[in-house]
Motif scaffolding. Structure first.
Motif, PDB file in Angstrom:
ATOM      1  N   TRP A 125      -7.691   6.188   9.939  1.00  0.00           N
ATOM      2  CA  TRP A 125      -8.159   4.843  10.324  1.00  0.00           C
ATOM      3  C   TRP A 125      -9.216   4.334   9.347  1.00  0.00           C
ATOM      4  O   TRP A 125      -9.178   3.175   8.911  1.00  0.00           O
ATOM      5  N   ALA A 126     -10.146   5.190   8.970  1.00  0.00           N
ATOM      6  CA  ALA A 126     -11.187   4.780   8.020  1.00  0.00           C
ATOM      7  C   ALA A 126     -10.565   4.469   6.659  1.00  0.00           C
ATOM      8  O   ALA A 126     -10.996   3.518   5.977  1.00  0.00           O
ATOM      9  N   SER A 127      -9.557   5.232   6.252  1.00  0.00           N
ATOM     10  CA  SER A 127      -8.875   4.950   4.978  1.00  0.00           C
ATOM     11  C   SER A 127      -8.178   3.592   5.021  1.00  0.00           C
ATOM     12  O   SER A 127      -8.213   2.827   4.043  1.00  0.00           O
ATOM     13  N   LEU A 128      -7.540   3.284   6.150  1.00  0.00           N
ATOM     14  CA  LEU A 128      -6.854   1.993   6.280  1.00  0.00           C
ATOM     15  C   LEU A 128      -7.833   0.830   6.211  1.00  0.00           C
ATOM     16  O   LEU A 128      -7.617  -0.148   5.480  1.00  0.00           O
ATOM     17  N   VAL A 129      -8.927   0.927   6.944  1.00  0.00           N
ATOM     18  CA  VAL A 129      -9.917  -0.155   6.943  1.00  0.00           C
ATOM     19  C   VAL A 129     -10.538  -0.310   5.559  1.00  0.00           C
ATOM     20  O   VAL A 129     -10.712  -1.434   5.063  1.00  0.00           O
ATOM     21  N   THR A 130     -10.853   0.803   4.910  1.00  0.00           N
ATOM     22  CA  THR A 130     -11.464   0.732   3.580  1.00  0.00           C
ATOM     23  C   THR A 130     -10.488   0.159   2.558  1.00  0.00           C
ATOM     24  O   THR A 130     -10.870  -0.683   1.711  1.00  0.00           O
ATOM     25  N   ALA A 131      -9.229   0.574   2.605  1.00  0.00           N
ATOM     26  CA  ALA A 131      -8.230   0.061   1.661  1.00  0.00           C
ATOM     27  C   ALA A 131      -7.994  -1.435   1.851  1.00  0.00           C
ATOM     28  O   ALA A 131      -7.898  -2.197   0.868  1.00  0.00           O
ATOM     29  N   LEU A 132      -7.892  -1.870   3.076  1.00  0.00           N
ATOM     30  CA  LEU A 132      -7.698  -3.301   3.339  1.00  0.00           C
ATOM     31  C   LEU A 132      -8.914  -4.111   2.886  1.00  0.00           C
ATOM     32  O   LEU A 132      -8.777  -5.210   2.326  1.00  0.00           O
ATOM     33  N   SER A 133     -10.095  -3.586   3.110  1.00  0.00           N
ATOM     34  CA  SER A 133     -11.304  -4.305   2.695  1.00  0.00           C
ATOM     35  C   SER A 133     -11.397  -4.400   1.178  1.00  0.00           C
ATOM     36  O   SER A 133     -11.858  -5.416   0.634  1.00  0.00           O
ATOM     37  N   ALA A 134     -10.956  -3.360   0.477  1.00  0.00           N
ATOM     38  CA  ALA A 134     -11.017  -3.373  -0.976  1.00  0.00           C
ATOM     39  C   ALA A 134      -9.925  -4.264  -1.574  1.00  0.00           C
ATOM     40  O   ALA A 134     -10.138  -4.926  -2.608  1.00  0.00           O
ATOM     41  N   LYS A 135      -8.751  -4.311  -0.963  1.00  0.00           N
ATOM     42  CA  LYS A 135      -7.634  -5.094  -1.507  1.00  0.00           C
ATOM     43  C   LYS A 135      -7.785  -6.587  -1.210  1.00  0.00           C
ATOM     44  O   LYS A 135      -7.523  -7.445  -2.057  1.00  0.00           O
ATOM     45  N   PHE A 136      -8.211  -6.888  -0.001  1.00  0.00           N
ATOM     46  CA  PHE A 136      -8.368  -8.299   0.382  1.00  0.00           C
ATOM     47  C   PHE A 136      -9.854  -8.602   0.511  1.00  0.00           C
ATOM     48  O   PHE A 136     -10.422  -8.619   1.611  1.00  0.00           O
ATOM     49  N   GLU A 137     -10.462  -8.811  -0.627  1.00  0.00           N
ATOM     50  CA  GLU A 137     -11.911  -9.009  -0.639  1.00  0.00           C
ATOM     51  C   GLU A 137     -12.312 -10.334  -0.001  1.00  0.00           C
ATOM     52  O   GLU A 137     -13.458 -10.505   0.423  1.00  0.00           O
ATOM     53  N   HIS A 138     -11.369 -11.292   0.060  1.00  0.00           N
ATOM     54  CA  HIS A 138     -11.708 -12.576   0.651  1.00  0.00           C
ATOM     55  C   HIS A 138     -11.744 -12.517   2.170  1.00  0.00           C
ATOM     56  O   HIS A 138     -12.199 -13.461   2.831  1.00  0.00           O
ATOM     57  N   ILE A 139     -11.238 -11.393   2.741  1.00  0.00           N
ATOM     58  CA  ILE A 139     -11.297 -11.218   4.198  1.00  0.00           C
ATOM     59  C   ILE A 139     -12.499 -10.352   4.534  1.00  0.00           C
ATOM     60  O   ILE A 139     -12.616  -9.217   4.068  1.00  0.00           O
ATOM     61  N   GLU A 140     -13.381 -10.895   5.302  1.00  0.00           N
ATOM     62  CA  GLU A 140     -14.611 -10.188   5.662  1.00  0.00           C
ATOM     63  C   GLU A 140     -14.343  -9.316   6.896  1.00  0.00           C
ATOM     64  O   GLU A 140     -14.180  -9.811   8.015  1.00  0.00           O
ATOM     65  N   LEU A 141     -14.298  -7.990   6.684  1.00  0.00           N
ATOM     66  CA  LEU A 141     -14.061  -7.065   7.790  1.00  0.00           C
ATOM     67  C   LEU A 141     -15.321  -6.309   8.214  1.00  0.00           C
ATOM     68  O   LEU A 141     -15.305  -5.611   9.228  1.00  0.00           O
ATOM     69  N   SER A 142     -16.364  -6.388   7.450  1.00  0.00           N
ATOM     70  CA  SER A 142     -17.579  -5.639   7.770  1.00  0.00           C
ATOM     71  C   SER A 142     -18.329  -6.287   8.929  1.00  0.00           C
ATOM     72  O   SER A 142     -18.204  -7.481   9.187  1.00  0.00           O
ATOM     73  N   ILE A 143     -19.106  -5.475   9.615  1.00  0.00           N
ATOM     74  CA  ILE A 143     -19.904  -5.914  10.756  1.00  0.00           C
ATOM     75  C   ILE A 143     -21.364  -5.610  10.453  1.00  0.00           C
ATOM     76  O   ILE A 143     -21.694  -4.650   9.758  1.00  0.00           O
ATOM     77  N   GLU A 144     -22.242  -6.424  10.995  1.00  0.00           N
ATOM     78  CA  GLU A 144     -23.671  -6.230  10.775  1.00  0.00           C
ATOM     79  C   GLU A 144     -24.113  -4.859  11.296  1.00  0.00           C
ATOM     80  O   GLU A 144     -23.702  -4.439  12.386  1.00  0.00           O
TER      81      GLU A 144
END
Length: 496
Positions: A125-144
């Motif tokens: 799950w962490a690999s999926l979230v990290t890969a998506l965040s790195a590939k689609f930088e215009h999509i903000e997936l991080s949380i405060e």
């Protein structure tokens, strides 16, 4: 059963220990190594030694059940067993095995084997979230990160509550089994030491004592199986202990041969249960639900037989001292108290509402970890999430494992070892006959004032009473003085 050897005794030494090996120790071999000219014998050899004593022929002793082996097996013993792979996933852990690995590297007894699949899932799950965040930088997936702080506090409170309540149940279960061991030892002493053997029924009384002590062992074993939802009597460590008494569990066992047959599981179900997958875990109460006959309460039925035996001891005048009778009945009551309280611990887990919400907030916190860590750590989010999940889920899984201390998990109470201890205690008590005070005191090896004096009983008995009392009075001073104070005569006590 025995014959007295006057001059040419076989093997040169007393072989009476063979009788104890058959009766007192059901798992002991009947083959003994005697120190005479004969070497190893079975009681009927033709040695040519010169010892006096009793020669017990093994062919005159009633045969014991061998169950396909040369000697009667000890169903409690785990001696000489190796550490197999399944010992890492099921238990209870054998505390007698010693590991030289540092504590933080030990796997046997650790919760790590059961966390393999959860950590793999979290890592994916962490690999999926990290890969998506790195590939689609215009999509903000991080949380405060402030959410990490708030939810982390709630999770820590929930895990603390879960762990403390689980350990409290574990500790109470251990205390109750400690009381069971105490009551068993006390009843063993009452039956073997306090209960008198009637002159005209000495053999019957002797066998009756041994039967009652076996029922004490049977009570502990039956309670162990009851706490594990195993209601029948065909188990190897129980069948020979209760086969002679009439119980509902025995009747159900005899009438339901199909129900007691061991079930074959597929490799996937076996692996799923070992890894703690809930979908593969069977209902522990399955045997109780499938029974078509009343199963009764085997420990309670055994306790009724013990109570009947106790009543006969009192009625026959074999316990003439009132305090001994009270002591016996108090310990029988303690056995009942242990049974009721262990069932309370077993059947009153953490309320399901607490268990569900603590599980939900723990897993929610772990699932949200990659979203909170990616902005600061990037690709390091993957190992960081796995390490953080190991810490959080480790505490969560430990609380879940020890919540029922009587089960078959690695860190559950070693009930087999407790039952084995009770069996060994009964054998220890029965291995020695009651001796008189005269035999106890008037022994040449009895150093009555040790370490003040190495003098034996007979050495001090030759002294005047005033000298003995003076030595006793002055004994505390010898730890501060180097001057000998006891009488120093040629035939008197030897001073330290």
């Amino acid at each position: 059963m025995s014959e007295e050897g006057g001059g040419n005794a076989t093997g040169g030494h007393v072989a009476a220990g063979a009788a104890h090996a058959e009766v007192g120790a059901p798992h002991a071999s009947t083959e003994h190594n005697h120190g005479g000219n004969g070497g190893k014998e079975k009681g009927n050899g033709n040695g040519n030694g010169n010892g006096d004593g009793f020669i017990v022929h093994t062919n005159s002793i009633p045969a014991t059940s061998t169950r396909g082996t040369s000697v009667t097996p000890n169903p409690f013993s785990r001696k000489n067993t190796s550490l197999d792979l399944d010992d890492y996933f099921s238990g209870p852990r054998d505390a007698a095995k010693h590991s030289k690995w540092p504590l933080f590297l030990q796997l046997h007894g650790s919760i790590t084997p059961k966390m393999i699949l959860p950590l793999l899932a979290i890592g994916a799950w962490a690999s999926l979230v990290t890969a998506l965040s790195a590939k689609f930088e215009h999509i903000e997936l991080s949380i405060e990160p402030v959410l990490l702080t708030i939810t982390g506090f709630v999770v820590s409170m929930g895990l603390s509550f879960r762990s403390s309540s689980a350990y409290e149940r574990f500790s109470e279960g251990r205390r109750l089994w400690g009381q069971l061991i105490l009551a068993s030892q006390s009843l063993g002493r009452v039956f073997w030491v306090h209960a008198l053997e009637r002159p005209d029924h000495s053999k019957e009384d002797l066998l009756g004592k041994l039967t009652a002590m076996n029922l004490v062992i049977a009570y502990a074993v039956a309670l162990k199986h009851k706490l594990r939802f195993e209601p029948y009597t065909h188990y190897d460590d129980l069948v020979d202990l209760v086969g002679h008494i009439d119980t509902l569990a025995k009747a159900a066992t005899d009438d339901q041969k199909e129900a007691i047959k061991p079930r074959k599981y597929t490799i996937f179900k076996t692996m799923g249960e070992s890894l703690g997958i809930s979908f593969a875990t069977s209902n522990p109460r399955k045997l109780l639900k499938r029974s078509k006959k009343p199963l009764g309460n085997l420990p309670l039925e055994i306790l009724c037989y013990l109570t009947g035996y106790a009543d006969e001891l009192v009625a026959n005048g074999q316990l003439p001292v009132a305090m001994q009778q009270t002591f016996m009945y108090n310990n029988l009551g303690l056995l009942n108290d242990v049974m009721v309280n262990t069932e309370r611990v077993l059947n009153t887990p953490l309320p399901i509402a607490y268990a569900i919400v603590i599980s939900q907030i723990t897993w929610l916190y772990v699932v949200l970890l990659p979203f909170q860590l990616y902005a600061a750590l990037g690709w390091i989010t993957i190992p960081a999430t796995v390490f953080a999940s190991y810490i959080i889920l480790g505490i969560f899984f430990i609380g879940h494992e020890i919540e029922n201390p009587f089960g078959m998990d690695v860190n559950d109470l070693p009930l087999e070892a407790f039952c084995q201890q009770i069996m060994q205690d009964m054998e220890t008590i029965a291995s020695r006959t009651k001796i008189s005070t005269q035999d106890l005191v008037q022994s040449a090896r009895n150093k009555v004032l040790f370490p003040y004096s190495n003098g034996s009983y007979h050495a001090w008995a030759s002294q005047p009473e005033d000298a003995i009392r003076a030595a006793v009075k002055n004994r505390p001073n010898t730890y501060y003085e180097k001057v000998p104070t006891a009488p120093n005569t040629a035939n008197g006590p030897n001073n330290v």
